[in-house]
Scaffold this motif. Structure first.
Motif, PDB file in Angstrom:
ATOM      1  N   ARG A 194      -5.302   8.842   3.919  1.00 26.20           N
ATOM      2  CA  ARG A 194      -5.873   7.717   3.180  1.00 26.20           C
ATOM      3  C   ARG A 194      -4.787   6.665   2.952  1.00 26.20           C
ATOM      4  O   ARG A 194      -3.596   6.956   3.053  1.00 26.20           O
ATOM      5  N   ASP A 238      -3.829   3.966  -0.049  1.00 25.06           N
ATOM      6  CA  ASP A 238      -4.070   3.517  -1.410  1.00 25.06           C
ATOM      7  C   ASP A 238      -3.441   2.144  -1.595  1.00 25.06           C
ATOM      8  O   ASP A 238      -2.335   1.899  -1.115  1.00 25.06           O
ATOM      9  N   HIS A 271       5.277   4.432   0.244  1.00 26.77           N
ATOM     10  CA  HIS A 271       4.835   3.198  -0.415  1.00 26.77           C
ATOM     11  C   HIS A 271       5.636   2.040   0.157  1.00 26.77           C
ATOM     12  O   HIS A 271       6.861   2.021   0.071  1.00 26.77           O
ATOM     13  N   GLU A 325       6.400  -1.205  -0.662  1.00 27.28           N
ATOM     14  CA  GLU A 325       6.348  -2.042  -1.859  1.00 27.28           C
ATOM     15  C   GLU A 325       6.233  -3.534  -1.525  1.00 27.28           C
ATOM     16  O   GLU A 325       5.405  -4.240  -2.094  1.00 27.28           O
ATOM     17  N   THR A 374       0.829  -1.209   0.000  1.00 25.45           N
ATOM     18  CA  THR A 374       0.000   0.000   0.000  1.00 25.45           C
ATOM     19  C   THR A 374       0.864   1.260   0.000  1.00 25.45           C
ATOM     20  O   THR A 374       2.071   1.211   0.221  1.00 25.45           O
ATOM     21  N   THR A 375       0.205   2.382  -0.221  1.00 25.22           N
ATOM     22  CA  THR A 375       0.827   3.697  -0.089  1.00 25.22           C
ATOM     23  C   THR A 375       0.030   4.485   0.939  1.00 25.22           C
ATOM     24  O   THR A 375      -1.189   4.623   0.809  1.00 25.22           O
ATOM     25  N   GLY A 388      -1.420  -0.413  -3.823  1.00 25.21           N
ATOM     26  CA  GLY A 388      -0.456  -0.259  -4.897  1.00 25.21           C
ATOM     27  C   GLY A 388       0.380   1.002  -4.728  1.00 25.21           C
ATOM     28  O   GLY A 388       0.554   1.511  -3.628  1.00 25.21           O
ATOM     29  N   ASP A 389       0.873   1.486  -5.868  1.00 24.81           N
ATOM     30  CA  ASP A 389       1.821   2.604  -5.895  1.00 24.81           C
ATOM     31  C   ASP A 389       1.345   3.686  -6.873  1.00 24.81           C
ATOM     32  O   ASP A 389       1.976   3.935  -7.904  1.00 24.81           O
ATOM     33  N   PRO A 390       0.222   4.343  -6.592  1.00 23.04           N
ATOM     34  CA  PRO A 390      -0.308   5.317  -7.558  1.00 23.04           C
ATOM     35  C   PRO A 390       0.606   6.521  -7.771  1.00 23.04           C
ATOM     36  O   PRO A 390       0.539   7.149  -8.827  1.00 23.04           O
ATOM     37  N   GLN A 391       1.478   6.854  -6.834  1.00 19.92           N
ATOM     38  CA  GLN A 391       2.417   7.960  -6.994  1.00 19.92           C
ATOM     39  C   GLN A 391       3.673   7.552  -7.770  1.00 19.92           C
ATOM     40  O   GLN A 391       4.520   8.380  -8.032  1.00 19.92           O
ATOM     41  N   ARG A 392       3.798   6.255  -8.059  1.00 20.94           N
ATOM     42  CA  ARG A 392       4.968   5.698  -8.764  1.00 20.94           C
ATOM     43  C   ARG A 392       6.262   5.981  -8.011  1.00 20.94           C
ATOM     44  O   ARG A 392       7.265   6.389  -8.593  1.00 20.94           O
TER      45      ARG A 392
END
Length: 105
Positions: free
Chosen positions: A94, A96, A30, A32, A16-17, A98-102
């Motif tokens: 929040r 998130d 994140h 990973e 998560t992130t 995955g890694d939406p911020q990359r």
């Protein structure tokens, strides 16, 4: 005040992130894998490193950055990041998947 334990942390961290409100500005962390993390601070500073779950928190060793120990404190409606001195340093706004911020890129 409830410090989250290893089992709870594994569920809300690995893969998560966390978006962390640091006084009106966001930091992103994140997690990973169970041992690799990435962080983006509000000022644009990025860190990558190793992290390890502890019984009542976690420790992180950022490559070319600081090492720290953290706890996550749950109160109704909030989870705060607590530093080694016991001070709240940010609140999760929040989580998130995955890694939406990359951050891992």
């Amino acid at each position: 005040m409830t410090i989250l334990n290893r089992d709870t942390l594994a569920i809300i961290m690995v893969g998560t992130t966390h978006v962390i409100d640091m006084g009106g500005k966001n930091a992103f962390v994140h997690y990973e894998t169970a041992d690799r993390a990435h962080m983006l601070l509000p000022d644009g500073t990025r860190f990558h490193g190793a992290w390890t779950l502890l019984d009542d928190g976690y420790k992180v060793e950022w490559k070319d950055g600081p090492t720290g120990a953290w706890k996550l404190d749950h109160t109704p409606g909030a989870i705060d990041y607590i530093d080694a001195t016991g001070a709240a340093r940010g609140r999760i706004s929040r989580i998130d998947f995955g890694d939406p911020q990359r951050l891992a890129a």
